[in-house]
Scaffold this motif. Sequence first.
Motif, PDB file in Angstrom:
ATOM      1  N   ALA A 190       0.848  -1.194   0.000  1.00 15.41           N
ATOM      2  CA  ALA A 190       0.000   0.000   0.000  1.00 15.41           C
ATOM      3  C   ALA A 190       0.879   1.238   0.000  1.00 15.41           C
ATOM      4  O   ALA A 190       1.960   1.250   0.606  1.00 15.41           O
ATOM      5  CB  ALA A 190      -0.918   0.005   1.215  1.00 15.41           C
ATOM      6  N   PHE A 191       0.411   2.265  -0.677  1.00 15.46           N
ATOM      7  CA  PHE A 191       1.188   3.490  -0.830  1.00 15.46           C
ATOM      8  C   PHE A 191       0.310   4.708  -0.566  1.00 15.46           C
ATOM      9  O   PHE A 191      -0.893   4.704  -0.851  1.00 15.46           O
ATOM     10  CB  PHE A 191       1.755   3.591  -2.251  1.00 15.46           C
ATOM     11  N   ALA A 192       0.929   5.726  -0.033  1.00 19.21           N
ATOM     12  CA  ALA A 192       0.300   7.034   0.032  1.00 19.21           C
ATOM     13  C   ALA A 192       0.519   7.734  -1.314  1.00 19.21           C
ATOM     14  O   ALA A 192       1.196   7.196  -2.199  1.00 19.21           O
ATOM     15  CB  ALA A 192       0.905   7.839   1.177  1.00 19.21           C
ATOM     16  N   VAL A 193      -0.034   8.911  -1.465  1.00 19.74           N
ATOM     17  CA  VAL A 193       0.084   9.661  -2.725  1.00 19.74           C
ATOM     18  C   VAL A 193       0.482  11.099  -2.398  1.00 19.74           C
ATOM     19  O   VAL A 193      -0.098  11.734  -1.509  1.00 19.74           O
ATOM     20  CB  VAL A 193      -1.239   9.643  -3.516  1.00 19.74           C
ATOM     21  N   THR A 194       1.474  11.617  -3.119  1.00 15.39           N
ATOM     22  CA  THR A 194       1.916  12.991  -2.898  1.00 15.39           C
ATOM     23  C   THR A 194       0.901  13.967  -3.493  1.00 15.39           C
ATOM     24  O   THR A 194       0.036  13.590  -4.296  1.00 15.39           O
ATOM     25  CB  THR A 194       3.277  13.241  -3.565  1.00 15.39           C
ATOM     26  N   PRO A 195       0.986  15.246  -3.130  1.00 18.04           N
ATOM     27  CA  PRO A 195       0.083  16.247  -3.733  1.00 18.04           C
ATOM     28  C   PRO A 195       0.184  16.321  -5.244  1.00 18.04           C
ATOM     29  O   PRO A 195      -0.757  16.779  -5.916  1.00 18.04           O
ATOM     30  CB  PRO A 195       0.543  17.560  -3.078  1.00 18.04           C
ATOM     31  N   THR A 196       1.312  15.865  -5.815  1.00 18.89           N
ATOM     32  CA  THR A 196       1.456  15.878  -7.279  1.00 18.89           C
ATOM     33  C   THR A 196       1.029  14.563  -7.919  1.00 18.89           C
ATOM     34  O   THR A 196       1.213  14.358  -9.116  1.00 18.89           O
ATOM     35  CB  THR A 196       2.919  16.173  -7.666  1.00 18.89           C
ATOM     36  N   PHE A 232      -1.694   9.839  -9.904  1.00 16.29           N
ATOM     37  CA  PHE A 232      -2.800   9.454  -9.041  1.00 16.29           C
ATOM     38  C   PHE A 232      -3.394  10.662  -8.315  1.00 16.29           C
ATOM     39  O   PHE A 232      -3.905  10.522  -7.200  1.00 16.29           O
ATOM     40  CB  PHE A 232      -2.343   8.409  -8.023  1.00 16.29           C
ATOM     41  N   SER A 233      -3.356  11.811  -8.923  1.00 14.04           N
ATOM     42  CA  SER A 233      -3.948  13.007  -8.312  1.00 14.04           C
ATOM     43  C   SER A 233      -5.414  12.745  -7.974  1.00 14.04           C
ATOM     44  O   SER A 233      -6.163  12.177  -8.787  1.00 14.04           O
ATOM     45  CB  SER A 233      -3.841  14.196  -9.264  1.00 14.04           C
ATOM     46  N   GLY A 234      -5.824  13.153  -6.788  1.00 13.50           N
ATOM     47  CA  GLY A 234      -7.191  12.913  -6.340  1.00 13.50           C
ATOM     48  C   GLY A 234      -7.352  11.619  -5.571  1.00 13.50           C
ATOM     49  O   GLY A 234      -8.432  11.333  -5.040  1.00 13.50           O
ATOM     50  N   VAL A 235      -6.276  10.830  -5.492  1.00  8.31           N
ATOM     51  CA  VAL A 235      -6.289   9.562  -4.762  1.00  8.31           C
ATOM     52  C   VAL A 235      -5.473   9.736  -3.479  1.00  8.31           C
ATOM     53  O   VAL A 235      -4.394  10.340  -3.492  1.00  8.31           O
ATOM     54  CB  VAL A 235      -5.698   8.422  -5.622  1.00  8.31           C
ATOM     55  N   PRO A 255     -10.172   7.341  -2.802  1.00  9.70           N
ATOM     56  CA  PRO A 255     -10.196   8.765  -3.161  1.00  9.70           C
ATOM     57  C   PRO A 255      -9.749   9.655  -1.999  1.00  9.70           C
ATOM     58  O   PRO A 255      -9.918   9.313  -0.822  1.00  9.70           O
ATOM     59  CB  PRO A 255     -11.671   9.014  -3.491  1.00  9.70           C
ATOM     60  N   ALA A 256      -9.176  10.801  -2.336  1.00  8.21           N
ATOM     61  CA  ALA A 256      -8.920  11.825  -1.331  1.00  8.21           C
ATOM     62  C   ALA A 256     -10.255  12.353  -0.819  1.00  8.21           C
ATOM     63  O   ALA A 256     -11.294  12.214  -1.484  1.00  8.21           O
ATOM     64  CB  ALA A 256      -8.091  12.948  -1.945  1.00  8.21           C
ATOM     65  N   LYS A 257     -10.238  12.961   0.352  1.00 11.60           N
ATOM     66  CA  LYS A 257     -11.489  13.390   0.988  1.00 11.60           C
ATOM     67  C   LYS A 257     -12.294  14.352   0.135  1.00 11.60           C
ATOM     68  O   LYS A 257     -13.523  14.320   0.125  1.00 11.60           O
ATOM     69  CB  LYS A 257     -11.172  14.026   2.347  1.00 11.60           C
ATOM     70  N   ASP A 258     -11.607  15.243  -0.556  1.00 10.22           N
ATOM     71  CA  ASP A 258     -12.313  16.270  -1.322  1.00 10.22           C
ATOM     72  C   ASP A 258     -12.493  15.896  -2.789  1.00 10.22           C
ATOM     73  O   ASP A 258     -12.888  16.731  -3.612  1.00 10.22           O
ATOM     74  CB  ASP A 258     -11.574  17.606  -1.220  1.00 10.22           C
TER      75      ASP A 258
END
Length: 508
Positions: A190-196, A232-235, A255-258
């Motif tokens: 599992a991975f997190a996603v940067t703002p980019t 993966f922007s938005g994830v 998905p990201a919260k927003d």
Amino acid sequence: MSSIRDTSQVDEARPPVRERVNPDSSSSPSSTASPATGATPVVAANSSAPLVLELEAGPMAHGGHCVARHEGRVVFLRHAIPGELVRAVVTEAGESARYWRADTVEVLHGSEFRRTHQWKLADSLRAHAAGRLPVGGADYGHIVLPHQRRLKAQVFRDTVARIAGQQLEVHVTGAPGDDPSGLHWRTRNAFAVTPTGRLAMHAHRSAVLIPVRNMPLGVPALDALKLWELDFSGVARVDVVTPASSDSALVLLTPAKDADVSQLGGRMHRQTSRLPEGTSVALIVPPKDPTERPEIRRLRGRTWTQETVSSKHGQEHTYRITGDGFWQVHRWAPSMLVDAVLQAAQPQPGEVIADLYAGAGLFSAFLADAVGPEGQVLSVEAAPGASRDARRNLHGVTQAAVLNGTVDRILSRWVAKPELPVSDCGLGGRAVDTLVLDPPRVGAGKATVERINRLEPKKIVYVSCDPASFARDFGLLAQSGWSAESVDVYDLYPDTHHMESVAVLVRS
């Protein structure tokens, strides 16, 4: 075992947290992004420079750190080996703190068992030299593999002695076929996603995100997906399943919260079109009601994966695991643990065996083979999704019954009304011969242990991924007259401090 998402690789290569029975909010996708108590170097008094100490590494403790001391205070020292003399940057401190934490940044007198860390991003020495934090997990990666296992055996013995007051002799066995480097074993990541929009992992106990372009603990099929090249922007989180017995990977996107889920689904469908043929992609849509399970929305392919497990005794079973359902992360772990449980339980035709925290039915299927049509296997699982998978995986096996409910509730029913039919979560008037349990990392707990005692099985086979929780439960069982007939420890998490154990407990 349970059916909930493996949150481990976002910030640490640890065994799966089985949240649906014992919630662990610190491992959820939302909370992993929250700052922990430390990880950023502590600034020395009257200085802008980090506080650096010269420390002698003491014994290895549960949690992946050595115990060191500075002016009488305990310091939990990571990235060291017992006996080493190191310089370490303090990452958590305080005059009133019971202990401090520190990361090794320079080795003054090294151990003969030290090697260059094989994962540059997780190497504390290179990371701090470059002015950054190391990726969490792989906290034994600087230690040669045979010594990793010696240390794990010592940690297991010390933990059980300290918590349960029991002295056990154990050795640690690795998986056959493992890479001698300790790499390329992990099938769930599992991975997190940067703002980019790039894949990343967290530094240990930190909100700091570190972009990654490989994951050396993962099986080669993970790198073959080239997920590092996608946007993966938005994830918020990307879970990747690369089954040991199949080429059909499954990528799960949270998905990201927003994020606008409908627009994100379409964009991710287009973005993931570059993945290898046969790769499935699904979106995990959070429910409006937090008490409900997230929806798994298919974007391409299917929402489940398949694993085939063989026993050295000749049996073989194929399992379906839906979406984010729990499965052992090491490619050889399911077969190794099945054989270990069968050896420990010694199931006989006609016996009644309870399989608690049974997940998708990994152990249940093989135990049902052993007890035969005159026997009974009661496969107990709280997660509805895992129970549905277990019913599919045990379809047509008349001697296996899948009971969906919490272990405490089912055990209470067995103790109070054993005469009820199995269809009503009873025992049908029969007694449990052997009880197998594979609880979450926090263990079974006092209430469950008390109910197990009242059930009075002839034998308990306890499968654990955490020596501390095993020691707590074992200590409670020992007070009621149970003793360890045998305990085997398995290194199913190379280059990390984690381990798996299988214990046979009998009445003294």
